[in-house]
Each structure stands twice: as C-alpha cells, then as structure tokens.
Design a protein around this motif. Structure first.
Motif, PDB file in Angstrom:
ATOM      1  N   ALA B 154       0.965  -1.288  -0.030  1.00  0.00           N
ATOM      2  CA  ALA B 154       0.023   0.014  -0.130  1.00  0.00           C
ATOM      3  C   ALA B 154       0.836   1.195   0.177  1.00  0.00           C
ATOM      4  CB  ALA B 154      -0.929  -0.045   1.107  1.00  0.00           C
ATOM      5  N   ARG B 155       0.687   2.459  -0.787  1.00  0.00           N
ATOM      6  CA  ARG B 155       1.216   3.319  -0.956  1.00  0.00           C
ATOM      7  C   ARG B 155       0.356   4.942  -0.515  1.00  0.00           C
ATOM      8  NH1 ARG B 155       2.488   2.023  -7.055  1.00  0.00           N
ATOM      9  NH2 ARG B 155       0.469   2.274  -6.624  1.00  0.00           N
ATOM     10  N   ASP B 158      -3.089   6.067  -2.258  1.00  0.00           N
ATOM     11  CA  ASP B 158      -3.898   4.737  -2.859  1.00  0.00           C
ATOM     12  C   ASP B 158      -5.355   4.983  -2.216  1.00  0.00           C
ATOM     13  OD1 ASP B 158      -1.963   3.543  -4.071  1.00  0.00           O
ATOM     14  OD2 ASP B 158      -1.616   1.954  -2.657  1.00  0.00           O
ATOM     15  N   ALA B 208      -4.310  -3.718  -7.586  1.00  0.00           N
ATOM     16  CA  ALA B 208      -4.409  -3.574  -6.253  1.00  0.00           C
ATOM     17  C   ALA B 208      -2.871  -3.728  -5.994  1.00  0.00           C
ATOM     18  CB  ALA B 208      -5.074  -4.768  -5.617  1.00  0.00           C
ATOM     19  N   THR B 209      -2.430  -2.899  -4.780  1.00  0.00           N
ATOM     20  CA  THR B 209      -1.127  -2.702  -4.328  1.00  0.00           C
ATOM     21  C   THR B 209      -1.070  -3.626  -2.978  1.00  0.00           C
ATOM     22  OG1 THR B 209      -1.858  -0.688  -3.161  1.00  0.00           O
ATOM     23  CG2 THR B 209      -0.654  -0.187  -5.375  1.00  0.00           C
ATOM     24  N   THR B 266      -5.849  -2.050  -1.287  1.00  0.00           N
ATOM     25  CA  THR B 266      -5.556  -0.607  -1.561  1.00  0.00           C
ATOM     26  C   THR B 266      -5.345  -0.607  -3.195  1.00  0.00           C
ATOM     27  OG1 THR B 266      -3.210  -1.227  -0.906  1.00  0.00           O
ATOM     28  CG2 THR B 266      -4.744  -0.328   0.626  1.00  0.00           C
ATOM     29  N   PHE B 267      -5.611   0.254  -3.528  1.00  0.00           N
ATOM     30  CA  PHE B 267      -5.630   0.318  -5.099  1.00  0.00           C
ATOM     31  C   PHE B 267      -5.124   1.791  -5.500  1.00  0.00           C
ATOM     32  CE2 PHE B 267      -8.843  -2.490  -4.119  1.00  0.00           C
ATOM     33  CZ  PHE B 267      -9.081  -3.571  -5.117  1.00  0.00           C
ATOM     34  N   PRO B 268      -4.356   1.821  -6.836  1.00  0.00           N
ATOM     35  CA  PRO B 268      -4.066   3.260  -7.195  1.00  0.00           C
ATOM     36  C   PRO B 268      -5.396   4.123  -7.143  1.00  0.00           C
ATOM     37  CG  PRO B 268      -2.842   1.522  -8.239  1.00  0.00           C
ATOM     38  CD  PRO B 268      -3.913   0.915  -7.546  1.00  0.00           C
ATOM     39  N   ALA B 269      -5.228   5.367  -6.937  1.00  0.00           N
ATOM     40  CA  ALA B 269      -6.306   6.295  -7.259  1.00  0.00           C
ATOM     41  C   ALA B 269      -7.011   6.208  -8.342  1.00  0.00           C
ATOM     42  CB  ALA B 269      -5.990   7.694  -6.650  1.00  0.00           C
ATOM     43  N   ARG B 279     -15.590   1.621  -2.168  1.00  0.00           N
ATOM     44  CA  ARG B 279     -14.165   2.585  -1.749  1.00  0.00           C
ATOM     45  C   ARG B 279     -14.782   2.975  -0.374  1.00  0.00           C
ATOM     46  NH1 ARG B 279     -12.952   7.420  -0.403  1.00  0.00           N
ATOM     47  NH2 ARG B 279     -10.951   8.435  -0.865  1.00  0.00           N
TER      48      ARG B 279
END
Lengths: 306, 306
Positions: B154-155, B158, B208-209, B266-269, B279
């Motif tokens: 996760a970053r 995200d 997904a991260t 978690t996913f990139p925006a 979400r």
C-alpha cells in the motif's frame, strides 16, 4: 517461565517465525495470508498429517526438539516417497495457553532442523489455543520433471528393495514402554527417525516402479503396494536387514515396526541398485504379501503394528 | 448409527474420499503417500489453519456441512487474498472414535461443496483419533503468472476498497450467543461465510497494491496492511457498507467483526473499480488506522473482535 498464552497469538507467531531460516525456494514466507513456494516442475507434491499428544508423541518420552523433528520427518518422507525433493513445511500448532514458551521454541527448532536435513523450510502455519497439543504438518515438494512414484506401478518380475532403518523405532518404543532406557540407539530412533530423503529421487533415477516410506510397518506397507499394483509381493525374511542391536525380536520389529520411514520400492530386475539399497524380495502375479512363501499371519507376522 | 471408530482408519479414509470429486488440476488424488497438484505458474500459494471444536465451531450451533464449508472457506479465502486461484485442499480430521460417521460424511460434503465454489478439490488428507474434533485445513493455489498480492504494497495516495459482506458473521454469532434464531441471513452468515473468491484475482487485474481477506475484523486487518506497508489507513465510516439487516449495531459489526472473509485492498487512485468494490477510505503517510480521523479506540471501535 513464560507461557505461550501470555504472548498472545501474534506475539507467539512472531517469536516462533523470527528464527526460521527461509531457503531460496520460499518466495514469500510467514506473515501474510499465505506463503508462496517455488514449484519449478509445474506440479506440487503435497501431504498433511495430524499428530496428537498422547497418541503420536509423549512429552515425558521425547523432548520438544525431537517431537518437532519427528513430526516434520514423517511428512517430508511422504514427499520424498513420491520421488520428489521436499521444499516447504506448513505447521499448525494447537496447545494449551499454559504451555511453556521454551517448549514451543524447541518444537520449532526441531521442525527447522529436520527441514534443513531434507532441503526444505518452514514457510508458514498457524497457532491456536486448544486443550491438547496437536500438530498439523503439511509438506510440499517438487518432482523436478519426473513422474510421481506411486504405489501402483509394481509389475511381476520386479525386485523389492529397501533403504533406511527398519524396526529401530518400534524396538525403541517397546523399550520405553517397558521402562528401559537403552540401547540408546533404539530409544533415539523412536524419538527421532532419520529418513534417507535422497532415496526418493534416487529411486526414481534407478527406475523404481513403485515407492513408499515405511510408516506403518514393512509388511503392511508392502501390502499397500501389492493392493494398489494388483500384484503379490514375496519377502525373503533372511534378506531383511536385522542389525544385532535390534536384539532377539529384531526380525519381528523389522517386518512389522513402523515410524522409521525407510523407503521400500519395486524396481525392474535389471536395475543396478547401489549398496545403499537392500534387495529383500520379488514381485509376482497374485495378491497380498508372503514371507518365505507363507501369509504373514500364518508365519506369525501380524500385518499390523507390533 | 455407525461410528468412525468402527470403520478403522483405512475404512474411514476410503468412505470419505470415495465421494470427493477431483478436478483436472489434481494430478494424483487421495490414496498415495502424497497428492500431486498442478502448479502451472511455477510457484504455489499455500496456507494452513487449525480449527478446534468449542473454539472455532460448535456442533450445537452448526451442522457438519456448514462446519466443513466454513473450514474450507477460511483457507480458500487466504489463497484468493494473495491474488491466486485456489486449486486444492488437504484436510486433517481428528475426532473421537465415537463420532457418528454420518457427521463425518456431512463435514466432507461441506468441504467438497466449498472447494467446488472456489474451483478447487479436496485432494488429500489424514484422519486420526483424538479426544476432540480438530480440523487442519491446508489450501493451495496458483498465481497464473501474477505477482502475489501481499499486505506490504500500500502507498500513500491509494484508495481503500472492500468487496464482500462485513459484519454479518459477527452479528450472527451475537444472535446465537443471545439464544436468538434470526434474522436468518445473519445466523446463516455465521455458519457459512461466502467469500467472493474471484475478488482476489480480480483485485490483481485492477492493479491492487495490497490485499487481504477480512478474518479478524476490518479495522484490525487494515491495521495489518498499515503495519506491513508502513502507511496510515483512513477509513470513512459513512462509506462502509452497513445493510439494514445488521440492525442498530451494524457499523460496529462491520468495522470489528471477522469471519465473513470479505476482501479488503488498496488500489491506485486511478484504478477503475467496478461496482462490486466499495471505496471506504484512503492511504496516507503515517502509521495505524483512523476512523473519521480518530484512532479506533478513541472513536469507540476496539481493534479486536466485537
């Protein structure tokens, strides 16, 4: 003494997994939803066993390190008995909260030691509270391109051969049951088997037609090969390795004692077996197992554990 | 009634495995030293759990088929949570010899049903006698060429999203504990989770991260992602799905109840999340989990099970 209950689930997992060495085949080790293990063959060999305190091990007879080694060994041997190289172990550990944390440390050290002996790693698992210590061990392995060595391939005309100790663990168990503490070699063999893991892939290279590890007793396990292959297996009792240390009941233990995890297989008569393998019989048309031409029961050898 | 003790180990294994359907990924099923499962990716995802009667299930609250489905589901969901497709299950079954054989039949029918729902097969296992019913379930899966979705990716920036039910199983358990028998949807959810297995591979395709299945409770499990990824996770309580059936305690159950095995990731925006994903928050720099900007404890949400 610290107990595992005082540490809580996450604390205990962290403590136990921190010391587990991870080999290169472990792509993702403990700590996530699942582990990821290399399976270069494109197939994975997998087996699982449950071990329950009192039935499969006794804490007053074996220390935690030996219990860990034995639990790992019986599963790693099952993987090797398919002709595969063990790669990883997953371990479920159920125990009362009052269990000494040092006991758990010893258990996992034993699991890791045995994995190292087989070329594998403890790559994941689970810990839960339970009234009784129970171990759930899953072993994985890789076939390296070969066909799995099942119990079903024995053919009339094959020879039967074994590699590894027979009867040692059963003799040791009999001594412990009788309250004796020697010969040390037999007691140690009950506490910790020493499966010759390399015998699995080696048997495949030698052209084995069927293979298993001796966990229930040689005659009973050869009976599994006979049944699965639709053949008869003739054992020559004089050819079965019975070292002097086994004492007067040696042949009985060698024929009916389990838990040494020797490897027993069938090979074409033309196979060039190296000295580590001992020829103990032959495969014929028919059914069941004979010892010196007689049914094991008639010859005084019960099919089941001594 | 027939008991499993009357059948003996081999008779019981034969009875239980005879009815287990084997999918094409099972190259060698039950009956040999080990199973052989396809692992076309060249890696295998593997996870194991122990379930102990009284702690993880109650026979007076759940029938054997539901217990089997739930035991399978929690492990199959762990495999899917790595972004993998479940392929096989190995099952260790410990039980008192007096256990009704029909109960064991139901258990294995449930295990097989849940495997079928996830695209997997029960490919092997072990049965042993023990004072208490214990299940050891190992699930395997295939990554189909993708990177495993860990908890560590996760970053900041995200989005956090969930797919699947939240709080249903915990609400059902609360009802059963209070001696109530409805709403039926919640009781059923406690007895048998319905993890949306396809969400795992889908999450990977969506970029997904990080991903996990919610087994301990949404906030606690998001805490695992936050810790592993070195980030803070901000949850907006108003965005968390709380169906009316959950009743007045709905948000609490959705935030802290486990065992539904929804998927949280978690996913990139920029990810184009389909409507099956909701979400519920965002990833930021920092540590831990916040709900509406506050620590869960401060907001009245305990990190641990409701």
């Amino acid at each position: 003494m610290a107990t595992i209950g005082e540490m809580g689930e996450f604390g205990l997992i962290e403590r136990l997994t921190a010391r587990l060495p991870q080999g290169p085949q472990v792509r993702l080790g403990p700590g996530d939803d699942a582990a990821v293990i290399a399976a270069p063959d494109g197939r994975v060999v997998a087996t699982t066993d449950l071990l329950v305190e009192g039935r499969h091990f006794r804490r007053d007879w074996s220390g935690p390190r030996d219990i860990g080694r034995k639990a790992a060994a019986q599963n790693l041997a099952d993987v090797a008995a398919m002709g595969a190289r063990p790669t990883a172990l997953l371990v479920g550990f159920a125990a009362p909260p009052g269990t000494d944390a040092a006991w758990a440390d010893g258990l996992y050290a034993g699991l890791a030691d045995e994995c190292a002996a087989a070329g594998a790693s403890v790559a994941g698992g689970d810990v839960v509270a339970a009234p009784q210590i129970t171990l759930a061990v899953t072993a994985l392995g890789d076939l390296a391109g070969g066909a799995p060595l099942t119990r079903a391939g024995a053919r009339p005309g094959d020879v039967v051969a074994v590699r590894g100790r027979l009867g040692f663990a059963a003799a040791g168990l009999e001594l412990l049951t009788a309250g004796r503490d020697g010969p040390a070699e037999l007691i140690a063999a009950h506490r910790r088997p020493e499966p010759p893991y390399a015998a699995g892939p080696q048997a495949r290279e030698l052209g084995a037609t069927a293979l298993l590890d001796v966990s229930d007793g040689l005659l009973q396990d050869l009976g599994h090969i006979a049944a699965a292959s639709g053949v008869r297996i003739d054992v020559e009792s004089a050819a079965v390795p019975v070292p002097a240390v086994l004492g007067p009941g040696g042949l009985r233990h060698a024929l009916t004692g389990g838990e040494d995890h020797a490897f027993a297989g069938t090979f074409p008569a033309s196979a060039a077996l190296p000295p580590s393998w001992t020829r103990i019989g032959a495969v014929a048309r028919g059914t069941g197992v004979r010892v010196d031409g007689r049914l094991p029961e008639a010859a005084g050898w019960d099919h089941f554990r001594s």
